[in-house]
Design a protein around this motif. Sequence first.
Motif, short mmCIF file in Angstrom:
data_model
loop_
_atom_site.label_atom_id
_atom_site.label_comp_id
_atom_site.label_asym_id
_atom_site.label_seq_id
_atom_site.Cartn_x
_atom_site.Cartn_y
_atom_site.Cartn_z
N LYS A 70 0.85 -1.18 0.00
CA LYS A 70 0.00 0.00 0.00
C LYS A 70 0.89 1.23 0.00
O LYS A 70 2.00 1.20 0.54
CB LYS A 70 -0.90 0.06 1.24
CG LYS A 70 -1.85 -1.10 1.42
CD LYS A 70 -2.64 -0.94 2.72
CE LYS A 70 -3.61 -2.09 2.92
NZ LYS A 70 -4.38 -1.92 4.18
N VAL A 78 3.84 7.79 2.18
CA VAL A 78 3.84 6.67 3.11
C VAL A 78 3.73 5.37 2.31
O VAL A 78 3.07 5.32 1.26
CB VAL A 78 2.67 6.75 4.11
CG1 VAL A 78 2.76 8.04 4.93
CG2 VAL A 78 1.32 6.67 3.41
N LYS A 93 3.46 0.98 2.90
CA LYS A 93 3.52 -0.27 3.65
C LYS A 93 4.10 -1.30 2.70
O LYS A 93 3.47 -1.66 1.68
CB LYS A 93 2.13 -0.70 4.12
CG LYS A 93 2.15 -1.98 4.94
CD LYS A 93 0.76 -2.33 5.47
CE LYS A 93 0.81 -3.57 6.35
NZ LYS A 93 -0.55 -3.93 6.86
N ALA A 141 6.81 -0.26 7.54
CA ALA A 141 6.28 1.04 7.10
C ALA A 141 7.43 1.99 6.82
O ALA A 141 8.42 2.03 7.57
CB ALA A 141 5.36 1.62 8.17
N GLU A 193 7.28 6.08 11.17
CA GLU A 193 7.46 4.70 10.68
C GLU A 193 7.25 3.69 11.80
O GLU A 193 6.60 2.66 11.61
CB GLU A 193 8.85 4.54 10.08
CG GLU A 193 9.06 5.32 8.78
CD GLU A 193 10.45 5.18 8.22
OE1 GLU A 193 10.63 5.47 7.03
OE2 GLU A 193 11.36 4.79 8.97
N LEU A 215 3.52 3.36 12.58
CA LEU A 215 2.76 2.69 11.53
C LEU A 215 3.15 1.22 11.36
O LEU A 215 2.35 0.41 10.89
CB LEU A 215 2.94 3.42 10.21
CG LEU A 215 2.30 4.81 10.13
CD1 LEU A 215 2.70 5.51 8.85
CD2 LEU A 215 0.77 4.71 10.23
N SER A 216 4.37 0.87 11.73
CA SER A 216 4.80 -0.52 11.60
C SER A 216 4.01 -1.45 12.51
O SER A 216 3.76 -2.61 12.18
CB SER A 216 6.30 -0.65 11.89
OG SER A 216 7.06 -0.05 10.87
N ASN A 273 0.92 -0.52 13.75
CA ASN A 273 -0.51 -0.28 13.54
C ASN A 273 -0.69 0.62 12.32
O ASN A 273 -0.63 1.84 12.43
CB ASN A 273 -1.14 0.37 14.78
CG ASN A 273 -2.62 0.67 14.59
OD1 ASN A 273 -3.26 0.18 13.66
ND2 ASN A 273 -3.17 1.48 15.47
N TRP A 274 -0.90 0.00 11.16
CA TRP A 274 -1.05 0.79 9.93
C TRP A 274 -2.44 1.42 9.90
O TRP A 274 -3.40 0.85 9.40
CB TRP A 274 -0.83 -0.09 8.71
CG TRP A 274 -0.99 0.68 7.42
CD1 TRP A 274 -2.12 0.80 6.68
CD2 TRP A 274 0.02 1.44 6.73
NE1 TRP A 274 -1.88 1.59 5.58
CE2 TRP A 274 -0.59 2.00 5.58
CE3 TRP A 274 1.36 1.70 6.99
CZ2 TRP A 274 0.11 2.79 4.68
CZ3 TRP A 274 2.06 2.50 6.09
CH2 TRP A 274 1.44 3.04 4.96
N SER A 275 -2.55 2.61 10.45
CA SER A 275 -3.82 3.35 10.43
C SER A 275 -3.54 4.80 10.75
O SER A 275 -2.55 5.13 11.42
CB SER A 275 -4.80 2.77 11.45
OG SER A 275 -4.39 3.06 12.77
N VAL A 328 -1.97 8.00 4.87
CA VAL A 328 -2.30 6.66 5.36
C VAL A 328 -3.78 6.36 5.11
O VAL A 328 -4.15 5.27 4.69
CB VAL A 328 -1.95 6.51 6.85
CG1 VAL A 328 -2.47 5.18 7.38
CG2 VAL A 328 -0.45 6.60 7.05
#
Length: 266
Positions: free
Chosen positions: A170, A190, A192, A198, A217, A220-221, A223-225, A262
């Motif tokens: 993503k 950003v 993923k 991330a 990073e 997000l690594s 919790n990708w949100s 994101v």
Amino acid sequence: MYATNYARATSLADAAARIGAASDGKFLAGGQTLLATMKQRLAAPTDLVDVTRIPDLSGIKVTGDAVVIGAATRHYDVATSADVKAALPALASLAAGIGDPAVRHMGTIGGSVANNDPAADYPAAVLALGATIHTSKRKIAAADYFQGMFTTALEPDEIITAISFPIPAKAAYAKFPNPASRYALTGVFVAKMKDGSARVAVTGAGEGGVFRASALEQALSSNWSAAALAGASIPADGLLSDIHGTAEYRANLIVVMARRAVAAAG
């Protein structure tokens, strides 16, 4: 603008030879940065060597795990490419937001990355995706390529031939543009990656040009949100402060743009 000599190179060897023979030569692609600085009398090269007509420097191809774009490919072509939209839509979207139609039809991806303008859009994608810069001499990893504002690892006679972008799981790019130039006052790319990691790169905000935002990073690594960045903050130290925005303002914009990116990536 100062007087200068113009020549159109027919091959990579021809371009390198012409630059080597010039007392202060510069390669010319789209000219969106170089010609502007010459008009402002901030640059006065003795020779301009046009590399846009060199065979095989333009074009887009998608392999199993990468999008490879020739250095002389125009922003418009990246933005409208069905292959890029399918494999790496974030890059097509980034290209579609560069400047205005005139800029997108003249500017090239190689020229943007070669100049490493601190407010350019492409460097954020190159660094965030861990792209590889292919040149007339070697391959350079993105982490080794960008070396400060308007500074890269390129040697004087070295020409970018293509850029290879790994295809992430993503990705998205969000920027707060200067309303006049459309350059990024702050832009955040950003990604993923397919291994779950991330990567976040910021343009338009750093005193040294494009950079990775490690704090974002890390968040997000795990919790990708967009919600994972709700309490994030970026220190203002080392950020640009000018008539368009203070360092503190840009620090806030980095988090805001990251959250937007994101959310757009999904």
